[in-house]
Design an enzyme around this catalytic site. Structure first.
Site, PDB file in Angstrom:
ATOM      1  N   GLY A 167       0.836  -1.196   0.000  1.00  0.00           N
ATOM      2  CA  GLY A 167       0.000   0.000   0.000  1.00  0.00           C
ATOM      3  C   GLY A 167       0.870   1.244   0.000  1.00  0.00           C
ATOM      4  N   GLN A 193       3.042   9.957   0.897  1.00  0.00           N
ATOM      5  CA  GLN A 193       4.330   9.279   1.101  1.00  0.00           C
ATOM      6  C   GLN A 193       5.322   9.573  -0.023  1.00  0.00           C
ATOM      7  OE1 GLN A 193       2.332   5.302   2.077  1.00  0.00           O
ATOM      8  NE2 GLN A 193       4.191   5.218   3.291  1.00  0.00           N
ATOM      9  N   HIS A 213      -4.766   1.570   7.215  1.00  0.00           N
ATOM     10  CA  HIS A 213      -3.409   2.112   7.379  1.00  0.00           C
ATOM     11  C   HIS A 213      -3.176   3.259   6.387  1.00  0.00           C
ATOM     12  CE1 HIS A 213       1.147   1.423   7.841  1.00  0.00           C
ATOM     13  NE2 HIS A 213       1.046   2.241   6.811  1.00  0.00           N
ATOM     14  N   GLU A 214      -3.568   3.039   5.124  1.00  0.00           N
ATOM     15  CA  GLU A 214      -3.327   4.067   4.091  1.00  0.00           C
ATOM     16  C   GLU A 214      -4.228   5.283   4.299  1.00  0.00           C
ATOM     17  OE1 GLU A 214      -0.693   3.701   2.528  1.00  0.00           O
ATOM     18  OE2 GLU A 214      -0.456   1.584   2.987  1.00  0.00           O
ATOM     19  N   HIS A 250      -2.811   7.671   6.654  1.00  0.00           N
ATOM     20  CA  HIS A 250      -1.788   8.549   6.053  1.00  0.00           C
ATOM     21  C   HIS A 250      -2.406   9.843   5.518  1.00  0.00           C
ATOM     22  CE1 HIS A 250       2.046   6.489   6.147  1.00  0.00           C
ATOM     23  NE2 HIS A 250       1.538   5.376   5.674  1.00  0.00           N
ATOM     24  N   CYS A 274       5.613   0.021   7.444  1.00  0.00           N
ATOM     25  CA  CYS A 274       5.289   1.200   6.641  1.00  0.00           C
ATOM     26  C   CYS A 274       6.525   1.575   5.832  1.00  0.00           C
ATOM     27  CB  CYS A 274       4.884   2.351   7.562  1.00  0.00           C
ATOM     28  SG  CYS A 274       4.447   3.854   6.669  1.00  0.00           S
ATOM     29  N   LEU A 275       6.335   1.862   4.549  1.00  0.00           N
ATOM     30  CA  LEU A 275       7.472   2.234   3.705  1.00  0.00           C
ATOM     31  C   LEU A 275       8.129   3.528   4.182  1.00  0.00           C
ATOM     32  CD1 LEU A 275       6.017   1.352   0.172  1.00  0.00           C
ATOM     33  CD2 LEU A 275       7.633   0.018   1.560  1.00  0.00           C
TER      34      LEU A 275
END
Ligand code: ZN
Length: 176
Positions: free
Chosen positions: A46, A51, A137-138, A141, A95-96
């Site tokens: 994701g 991000q 989660h996304e 963000h 998380c990236l």
């Protein structure tokens, strides 16, 4: 398509609240294509636009398995219209933007999501399992929320300190 640099904690842009998308333009379509390219390259399941430094309410996910192949989903202006309040799912999240840090987070197990697709059509889906976790989660963000915000203060401060220290080290050793 372009692989974009991914913002890493403690970049303050990760705390911005992203703006809704009014219409799906070529700019948005290019952004989405680049986001998929960036996510698959990372690799991740994701990615939210913020991000890669774009404060728009756009996210991409793909929780497809290796066996079943890719299952890309583009979500614009998401709105969780229902979440299970009696069923929860615990998942070891990463998380990236917080590389190599994983911790268990509990979220509603099922959600109903309203969003705009890449054609500008309003859609509604029900999600459970990994997809439900990943979407929540996304969506966090887009509101400037990171998964570490769901952890205890002690754990959150520990990981924050670690990344602040790492950023300072890079700043000292690298270019301005
Ligand atoms: Zn993330």
């Amino acid at each position: 398509m372009t692989i974009l640099p991914i913002l890493v904690l403690p970049d303050p842009r990760l705390r911005l609240i992203s703006e809704p998308v009014a219409t799906v333009t070529d700019e948005i379509r290019t952004l989405v294509a680049d986001m998929f390219e960036t996510m698959y390259d990372a690799p991740g399941i994701g990615l939210a636009a913020i991000q890669v430094g774009v404060a728009k309410r756009v996210l991409v996910v793909d929780v497809g398995s290796r066996e079943e192949g890719r299952d890309p989903l583009t979500v614009i202006n998401p709105e969780i219209v229902w979440a299970s309040d009696d069923a929860f799912r615990v998942h070891q999240e990463g998380c990236l933007s917080i590389p190599e840090y994983y911790e268990e987070v509990e979220r509603p197990a099922r959600i109903r999501l309203r969003y705009m697709d890449l054609e500008g059509e309003t859609r509604e889906i029900e999600a459970d399992g990994l997809l439900a976790t990943c979407l929540q989660h996304e969506i966090d963000h887009l509101n400037g929320v990171l998964f570490i915000d769901h952890l205890s203060r002690l754990k959150r401060e520990r990981v924050n300190r670690k990344f602040v220290k790492a950023a300072r080290a890079v700043g000292r050793g690298g270019e301005a």
